[in-house]
Design an enzyme around this catalytic site. Sequence first.
Site, mmCIF file in Angstrom:
data_model
loop_
_atom_site.group_PDB
_atom_site.id
_atom_site.type_symbol
_atom_site.label_atom_id
_atom_site.label_comp_id
_atom_site.label_asym_id
_atom_site.label_seq_id
_atom_site.Cartn_x
_atom_site.Cartn_y
_atom_site.Cartn_z
ATOM 1 C CB CYS A 93 16.862 60.019 73.680
ATOM 2 S SG CYS A 93 15.281 60.392 72.885
ATOM 3 N NE ARG A 126 8.287 61.769 66.684
ATOM 4 C CZ ARG A 126 8.787 60.813 67.477
ATOM 5 N NH1 ARG A 126 9.994 60.982 68.013
ATOM 6 N NH2 ARG A 126 8.102 59.732 67.745
ATOM 7 C CG HIS A 190 19.620 61.606 69.504
ATOM 8 N ND1 HIS A 190 19.765 60.407 70.162
ATOM 9 C CD2 HIS A 190 18.297 61.918 69.581
ATOM 10 C CE1 HIS A 190 18.584 59.993 70.607
ATOM 11 N NE2 HIS A 190 17.670 60.892 70.266
#
Length: 233
Positions: A93, A126, A190
């Site tokens: 990320c 997002r 993640h």
Amino acid sequence: MAKQLTIGLILPDVLGTYGDDGNALVLRQRARMRGLDAEIRPFLLTDDITDDCDVYTLGGGEDTAQILAAERLTSSPGLQRAADRGTPILAICAGLQVLGHSFNAGGREVKGISLLDATTTPLSSRAIGEVITTPQAPLTAPLTGFENHMGGTVLGPDAQPLGRVTRGVGNLDGTAEGVVQGSVIATYMHGPVLARNPELADLLLARALGVDPAELTPLELDVVDELRAERLK
């Protein structure tokens, strides 16, 4: 096969927001389960980053953390020297963005360290949720993780995607996810990603040891299989 492994954990004090430190723990545990002596060497913001580890991991963080990380990796370029020698590196990320040419943080464009031919600018909304991809060779099993980012990453000609998206947003528009260039593997996943994707963990481990993944002793871990089955539904 080497009997000792040193895992460099890059800037966990600023790039540790989303539990990505767990990737180093997964590498250490999978090495130890095979009888190898493995240790994690953390490099904090005040430390010089050396180039003598066998594999490196770096994780995610917020805007201020990204800026600090980019500045420190520029002033202490051990990671770049390690990459030049072909040492495997896993970036997650914000770590992916910092290793590129530039990214946006704190309302401005910030220069990265250009280990990756990638540029990141803000998305219109997002990207958050589960993501699944079909990876490129030598990986064969689907990759799964959780993405949560506002950056959209475009790859240049020297970089290739880690996988093609079958669920989620990925780098930009639901097509490509992650970056592979030289010895660097980077992803928005993640999870930690290595806990959710044992084949990827063993690929990094094998490269750190200088062996083919097929030479690693197989590990039968039912809990990992159960986790993958749940996430791949």
